[in-house]
Scaffold this motif. Structure first.
Motif, PDB file in Angstrom:
ATOM      1  N   ALA A  23      38.722   4.418  19.576  1.00  0.00           N
ATOM      2  CA  ALA A  23      39.257   3.846  20.634  1.00  0.00           C
ATOM      3  C   ALA A  23      38.379   2.952  21.484  1.00  0.00           C
ATOM      4  N   ALA A  24      37.156   3.535  21.876  1.00  0.00           N
ATOM      5  CA  ALA A  24      36.164   2.759  22.771  1.00  0.00           C
ATOM      6  C   ALA A  24      35.629   1.587  21.917  1.00  0.00           C
ATOM      7  N   LEU A  25      35.466   1.667  20.977  1.00  0.00           N
ATOM      8  CA  LEU A  25      35.129   0.540  19.681  1.00  0.00           C
ATOM      9  C   LEU A  25      35.832  -0.698  20.284  1.00  0.00           C
ATOM     10  N   TRP A  26      37.318  -0.435  19.964  1.00  0.00           N
ATOM     11  CA  TRP A  26      38.088  -1.527  19.860  1.00  0.00           C
ATOM     12  C   TRP A  26      38.530  -1.783  21.346  1.00  0.00           C
ATOM     13  N   LEU A  27      38.573  -0.929  22.419  1.00  0.00           N
ATOM     14  CA  LEU A  27      38.770  -1.109  23.604  1.00  0.00           C
ATOM     15  C   LEU A  27      37.659  -2.204  24.339  1.00  0.00           C
ATOM     16  N   THR A  28      36.438  -1.984  23.854  1.00  0.00           N
ATOM     17  CA  THR A  28      35.221  -2.654  24.420  1.00  0.00           C
ATOM     18  C   THR A  28      35.511  -4.024  23.874  1.00  0.00           C
ATOM     19  N   LYS A  29      35.673  -4.243  22.440  1.00  0.00           N
ATOM     20  CA  LYS A  29      36.196  -5.520  21.957  1.00  0.00           C
ATOM     21  C   LYS A  29      37.286  -6.397  22.753  1.00  0.00           C
ATOM     22  N   ALA A  30      38.238  -5.637  23.259  1.00  0.00           N
ATOM     23  CA  ALA A  30      39.299  -6.287  23.945  1.00  0.00           C
ATOM     24  C   ALA A  30      38.774  -6.613  25.072  1.00  0.00           C
ATOM     25  N   ARG A  31      37.872  -5.785  26.005  1.00  0.00           N
ATOM     26  CA  ARG A  31      37.573  -5.978  27.373  1.00  0.00           C
ATOM     27  C   ARG A  31      36.458  -7.374  27.313  1.00  0.00           C
ATOM     28  N   ASP A  32      35.803  -7.391  26.425  1.00  0.00           N
ATOM     29  CA  ASP A  32      34.760  -8.325  26.227  1.00  0.00           C
ATOM     30  C   ASP A  32      35.387  -9.669  25.585  1.00  0.00           C
ATOM     31  N   TYR A  33      36.687  -9.829  25.078  1.00  0.00           N
ATOM     32  CA  TYR A  33      37.231 -10.906  24.590  1.00  0.00           C
ATOM     33  C   TYR A  33      37.109 -12.094  25.291  1.00  0.00           C
ATOM     34  N   PRO A  34      36.949 -13.345  25.080  1.00  0.00           N
ATOM     35  CA  PRO A  34      37.126 -14.411  26.167  1.00  0.00           C
ATOM     36  C   PRO A  34      38.328 -14.682  26.544  1.00  0.00           C
ATOM     37  N   ALA A  35      38.582 -14.890  27.813  1.00  0.00           N
ATOM     38  CA  ALA A  35      39.942 -15.067  28.333  1.00  0.00           C
ATOM     39  C   ALA A  35      40.136 -16.551  28.474  1.00  0.00           C
ATOM     40  N   HIS A  36      41.308 -16.898  27.794  1.00  0.00           N
ATOM     41  CA  HIS A  36      41.639 -18.112  27.634  1.00  0.00           C
ATOM     42  C   HIS A  36      43.163 -18.296  28.425  1.00  0.00           C
ATOM     43  N   THR A  37      43.742 -17.160  28.349  1.00  0.00           N
ATOM     44  CA  THR A  37      45.145 -17.246  29.071  1.00  0.00           C
ATOM     45  C   THR A  37      45.249 -16.029  30.116  1.00  0.00           C
ATOM     46  N   GLU A  38      46.282 -15.955  31.052  1.00  0.00           N
ATOM     47  CA  GLU A  38      46.579 -15.151  31.797  1.00  0.00           C
ATOM     48  C   GLU A  38      46.774 -13.811  31.117  1.00  0.00           C
ATOM     49  N   GLU A  39      47.393 -13.698  30.006  1.00  0.00           N
ATOM     50  CA  GLU A  39      47.522 -12.454  29.179  1.00  0.00           C
ATOM     51  C   GLU A  39      46.152 -11.888  29.004  1.00  0.00           C
ATOM     52  N   ASP A  40      45.244 -12.586  28.504  1.00  0.00           N
ATOM     53  CA  ASP A  40      43.876 -12.337  27.900  1.00  0.00           C
ATOM     54  C   ASP A  40      43.234 -11.517  29.249  1.00  0.00           C
ATOM     55  N   LYS A  41      43.343 -12.018  30.529  1.00  0.00           N
ATOM     56  CA  LYS A  41      42.958 -11.519  31.542  1.00  0.00           C
ATOM     57  C   LYS A  41      43.409 -10.301  31.862  1.00  0.00           C
ATOM     58  N   GLN A  42      44.680 -10.080  31.776  1.00  0.00           N
ATOM     59  CA  GLN A  42      45.661  -8.744  32.023  1.00  0.00           C
ATOM     60  C   GLN A  42      44.919  -7.905  31.022  1.00  0.00           C
ATOM     61  N   ILE A  43      44.761  -8.205  29.728  1.00  0.00           N
ATOM     62  CA  ILE A  43      44.303  -7.269  28.737  1.00  0.00           C
ATOM     63  C   ILE A  43      42.697  -6.706  28.902  1.00  0.00           C
ATOM     64  N   GLN A  44      42.064  -7.672  29.381  1.00  0.00           N
ATOM     65  CA  GLN A  44      40.760  -7.255  29.766  1.00  0.00           C
ATOM     66  C   GLN A  44      40.528  -6.025  30.849  1.00  0.00           C
ATOM     67  N   THR A  45      41.431  -6.329  31.713  1.00  0.00           N
ATOM     68  CA  THR A  45      41.607  -5.413  32.908  1.00  0.00           C
ATOM     69  C   THR A  45      42.059  -3.912  32.449  1.00  0.00           C
ATOM     70  N   GLU A  46      43.138  -4.179  31.628  1.00  0.00           N
ATOM     71  CA  GLU A  46      43.768  -2.929  30.984  1.00  0.00           C
ATOM     72  C   GLU A  46      42.497  -2.096  29.957  1.00  0.00           C
ATOM     73  N   ALA A  47      42.016  -2.994  29.316  1.00  0.00           N
ATOM     74  CA  ALA A  47      40.812  -2.259  28.242  1.00  0.00           C
ATOM     75  C   ALA A  47      39.749  -1.681  29.102  1.00  0.00           C
ATOM     76  N   ALA A  48      39.545  -2.435  30.312  1.00  0.00           N
ATOM     77  CA  ALA A  48      38.241  -1.813  31.190  1.00  0.00           C
ATOM     78  C   ALA A  48      38.800  -0.528  31.804  1.00  0.00           C
ATOM     79  N   GLN A  49      40.037  -0.486  32.435  1.00  0.00           N
ATOM     80  CA  GLN A  49      40.425   0.753  32.883  1.00  0.00           C
ATOM     81  C   GLN A  49      40.539   2.050  31.786  1.00  0.00           C
ATOM     82  N   LEU A  50      41.147   1.733  30.767  1.00  0.00           N
ATOM     83  CA  LEU A  50      41.217   2.855  29.600  1.00  0.00           C
ATOM     84  C   LEU A  50      39.579   3.311  29.169  1.00  0.00           C
ATOM     85  N   LEU A  51      38.884   2.095  28.971  1.00  0.00           N
ATOM     86  CA  LEU A  51      37.376   2.519  28.772  1.00  0.00           C
ATOM     87  C   LEU A  51      36.778   3.433  29.762  1.00  0.00           C
ATOM     88  N   THR A  52      37.192   3.342  31.134  1.00  0.00           N
ATOM     89  CA  THR A  52      36.904   4.243  32.238  1.00  0.00           C
ATOM     90  C   THR A  52      37.272   5.390  32.197  1.00  0.00           C
TER      91      THR A  52
END
Length: 314
Positions: free
Chosen positions: A279-308
Motif C-alpha cells: 500500500a505504501a509503495l503505490w501510495l508513494t507513487k501516487a503522491r509523487d506523480y506529476p500533477a497536470h490536472t486538478e484531479e492529480d493535485k487532489q490525488i496527491q493530497t489524498e495519497a499523502a494523507q493515507l501515507l501519514t
C-alpha cells in the motif's frame, strides 16, 4: 470504345425489348451493322435522326451520371478530411487541457453521425460538468447531455470501444440523480459495456482501470446498501478487492503510470487487504506523480494523507 460500349445500355429500345449482347449475322461471324440494330433480336426504334438524338442524349445522361459520381466521391472525401481535421483539433485541445474550448468546438457538430466525434463530445460534456465552476443545475444538464451523445455514438458504431466506455461512464454519472435502485440496476449494464470496451481494445488501460473501479465500488459497498440491493434484486452486483486489484495491476501492465488515480487505488486496495507495505509503495507513487490536472493535485493530497495514516499505525 469503352465509352461507346457502355453507352449502348442507355439506347432507347422498342417497347418490350430488353438489352442484351450483339448477335451475329449469318455465317460470317461479324457483328451486324446498324441498319436497324438489334439487342438480342429486338430492333432499336426510330429513324436515323431519332437514333442520333437518342445516342446524344444517352451520352449526356451517361456523362452526367459519371460527373455526379465523381462529385459525390469528392464530397465524401472532403467530408472525411474535414471530420479528421476536427478530430485532430479535438484531440489537441483535450491533451492541452482546454476543456471548455474543446466542448465549444465539438458542440458545433452535435448533429454529427460520426461515432468518433460523438463519444468525444460526450467526454467533453462530462468534463465541463466536472469543473468546479460549473453550477449544480448546469452540471446535471451536461451529465444527461453527455449520456445522450454517448448513446448516439454507440448506435452509430457498436464496434467502437470508446463509445462503449463513455456510455458506461455517463450512465454511471446519471445514476447520481436517479436514486439507489436505478443506480444498482444500471451497474449491470455499466459492467457489460466496460467488459465490451476491453474486449474490443485490450490495450486501453482506462477501460481496464474503470472495470477495476467497478469491482472496488461493489467490494466497498456499505452493509445498508447491500441490504437494499438484496431487497430489490435477486442477485445484486457484487465483487471483491482481489478482483479490483487484478484490473488495476492489469491497467498498469498495459500502460505504466498512465493515471494517478490508478496508482492511488492500487494503494487503497492493498490497504483494504491489510498489506501496508505494498500500500505504501503505490501510495508513494501516487503522491509523487506529476500533477497536470486538478484531479492529480487532489490525488496527491489524498495519497499523502493515507501515507501519514499508514506511518502512524506502524
Amino acid at each position: 470504345m469503352a465509352l461507346a460500349a457502355r453507352l449502348w445500355r442507355f439506347l432507347p429500345l422498342r417497347r418490350g425489348a430488353v438489352p442484351g449482347s450483339w448477335v451475329t449475322a449469318g455465317t460470317s461471324g461479324s457483328r451486324r451493322h446498324c441498319g436497324p440494330c438489334r439487342f438480342s433480336g429486338f430492333e432499336v426504334m426510330g429513324n436515323p435522326g431519332t437514333f442520333k438524338r437518342g445516342l446524344l442524349l444517352s451520352a449526356l445522361s451517361y456523362l452526367g451520371f459519371e460527373t455526379y459520381q465523381i462529385i459525390s466521391q469528392a464530397a465524401v472525401v472532403h467530408a472525411t478530411a474535414k471530420d479528421e481535421e476536427i478530430l485532430e483539433q479535438a484531440d489537441y485541445l483535450y491533451e492541452s487541457g482546454e476543456t471548455e474550448k474543446l466542448y465549444q468546438l465539438l458542440a458545433q457538430y452535435k448533429e454529427s453521425e460520426d461515432a468518433e466525434l460523438l463519444w468525444r463530445l460526450a467526454r467533453a460534456s462530462r468534463d465541463v460538468a466536472q469543473l468546479s465552476r460549473t453550477s449544480e443545475e448546469e452540471k446535471k444538464l451536461l451529465v444527461y447531455e453527455a449520456l445522450e451523445y454517448a448513446k448516439r455514438a454507440l448506435e452509430k458504431n457498436e464496434s467502437n470501444f470508446a463509445a462503449h466506455k463513455w456510455y458506461a461512464i455517463c450512465l454511471s454519472d446519471v445514476g447520481d440523480y436517479e436514486g439507489i435502485k436505478v443506480k444498482i440496476a444500471n451497474a449491470y449494464i455499466i459492467k457489460e459495456h466496460f467488459e465490451k470496451a476491453i474486449e474490443l481494445n485490450p490495450k486501453d488501460a482506462t477501460s481496464i482501470h474503470l472495470m477495476g473501479i467497478w469491482c472496488y465500488t461493489f467490494a466497498e459497498m456499505p452493509w445498508y446498501q447491500r441490504r437494499i440491493a438484496k431487497m430489490l434484486f435477486a442477485s445484486p452486483p457484487s465483487s471483491t478487492y482481489e478482483e479490483a486489484l487484478v484490473y488495476f495491476h492489469r491497467a498498469e501492465q498495459v500502460d505504466p503510470n498512465f493515471y494517478s488515480k490508478n496508482l492511488l487505488l492500487l494503494g487503497k486496495t492493498y490497504l483494504k487487504l491489510h498489506n501496508k507495505k505494498l500500500a505504501a509503495l503505490w501510495l508513494t507513487k501516487a503522491r509523487d506523480y506529476p500533477a497536470h490536472t486538478e484531479e492529480d493535485k487532489q490525488i496527491q493530497t489524498e495519497a499523502a494523507q493515507l501515507l501519514t495514516s499508514v506511518s502512524d499505525k506502524n
